[in-house]
Write a protein that holds these residues in place. Structure first.
Motif, PDB file in Angstrom:
ATOM      1  N   MET A 183       0.820  -1.195   0.000  1.00 27.27           N
ATOM      2  CA  MET A 183       0.000   0.000   0.000  1.00 27.27           C
ATOM      3  C   MET A 183       0.865   1.261   0.000  1.00 27.27           C
ATOM      4  O   MET A 183       0.550   2.225  -0.660  1.00 27.27           O
ATOM      5  N   TRP A 184       1.947   1.251   0.774  1.00 22.62           N
ATOM      6  CA  TRP A 184       2.842   2.400   0.838  1.00 22.62           C
ATOM      7  C   TRP A 184       4.142   2.062   0.141  1.00 22.62           C
ATOM      8  O   TRP A 184       4.616   0.942   0.219  1.00 22.62           O
ATOM      9  N   THR A 185       4.724   3.032  -0.498  1.00 27.74           N
ATOM     10  CA  THR A 185       6.059   2.878  -1.059  1.00 27.74           C
ATOM     11  C   THR A 185       7.038   3.409  -0.024  1.00 27.74           C
ATOM     12  O   THR A 185       6.891   4.534   0.454  1.00 27.74           O
ATOM     13  N   ILE A 186       8.023   2.604   0.322  1.00 29.30           N
ATOM     14  CA  ILE A 186       9.065   3.038   1.251  1.00 29.30           C
ATOM     15  C   ILE A 186      10.296   3.360   0.408  1.00 29.30           C
ATOM     16  O   ILE A 186      10.759   2.540  -0.373  1.00 29.30           O
ATOM     17  N   ARG A 187      10.796   4.582   0.586  1.00 33.49           N
ATOM     18  CA  ARG A 187      11.935   5.036  -0.217  1.00 33.49           C
ATOM     19  C   ARG A 187      12.726   6.067   0.568  1.00 33.49           C
ATOM     20  O   ARG A 187      12.252   6.600   1.567  1.00 33.49           O
ATOM     21  N   LEU A 188      13.934   6.328   0.091  1.00 35.07           N
ATOM     22  CA  LEU A 188      14.722   7.404   0.676  1.00 35.07           C
ATOM     23  C   LEU A 188      14.046   8.732   0.382  1.00 35.07           C
ATOM     24  O   LEU A 188      13.378   8.890  -0.652  1.00 35.07           O
ATOM     25  N   TRP A 189      14.240   9.674   1.269  1.00 33.25           N
ATOM     26  CA  TRP A 189      13.676  11.006   1.088  1.00 33.25           C
ATOM     27  C   TRP A 189      14.387  11.724  -0.053  1.00 33.25           C
ATOM     28  O   TRP A 189      15.485  11.358  -0.451  1.00 33.25           O
ATOM     29  N   ARG A 190      13.730  12.750  -0.551  1.00 34.35           N
ATOM     30  CA  ARG A 190      14.320  13.629  -1.565  1.00 34.35           C
ATOM     31  C   ARG A 190      14.501  15.004  -0.937  1.00 34.35           C
ATOM     32  O   ARG A 190      13.669  15.448  -0.137  1.00 34.35           O
ATOM     33  N   GLU A 191      15.559  15.665  -1.309  1.00 33.17           N
ATOM     34  CA  GLU A 191      15.866  16.965  -0.718  1.00 33.17           C
ATOM     35  C   GLU A 191      14.735  17.970  -0.899  1.00 33.17           C
ATOM     36  O   GLU A 191      14.503  18.816  -0.035  1.00 33.17           O
TER      37      GLU A 191
END
Length: 145
Positions: free
Chosen positions: A1-9
């Motif tokens: 349901m959620w995409t887990i990813r690194l943040w973007r600046e």
């Protein structure tokens, strides 16, 4: 349901807004003076350090974030509009995949302790003040190991 990813600046403002809204909704015990202090720390320090993971919705909009350094979960905040919909759990599941042992400090006065207990964390100690010496008791918790 959620995409887990690194943040973007370019998400710094959004992540700060998530922090602000989450704290307003769950940390009513924090004084306004300390809220402003913590707000500056989040904006000027935490969101610049890296180690941030985001739970994003179907439109790739951040709705929760977590900061983890090694096995220490430093922060986890979920937009209150998405509380109890699995974003926090998804981020913690991701943290567990990154480290078989996790540690964290949870504000005793918030609902966080119960949330982490439901995930299997156990209390390992407590402090009467937070890491800055302010009067916000912390529960030290651990999972695994």
């Amino acid at each position: 349901m959620w995409t887990i990813r690194l943040w973007r600046e370019d998400e710094q403002e959004r992540l700060h807004a998530i922090w602000s809204e989450a704290v307003r909704a769950t940390h009513g015990f924090i004084s306004e003076e300390h809220f402003r202090l913590f707000s500056g720390i989040v904006r000027d320090e935490m969101l610049r350090q890296g180690g941030l993971w985001v739970a994003a919705d179907g439109e790739d909009r951040a709705i929760a974030w977590m900061q983890i350094e090694g096995r220490k979960v430093e922060a986890l905040f979920v937009d209150p509009a998405f509380h109890r919909r699995g974003a926090g759990r998804a981020l913690m599941d991701h943290a567990r995949r990154m480290s078989p042992v996790l540690e964290l400090d949870a504000n005793e006065q918030s609902g966080a302790v119960a949330f982490y207990r439901r995930l299997g964390f156990v209390e390992t100690g407590r402090s009467e003040a937070d890491g800055r010496g302010l009067p916000y008791p912390l529960v030290h918790m651990r999972l695994g190991g």
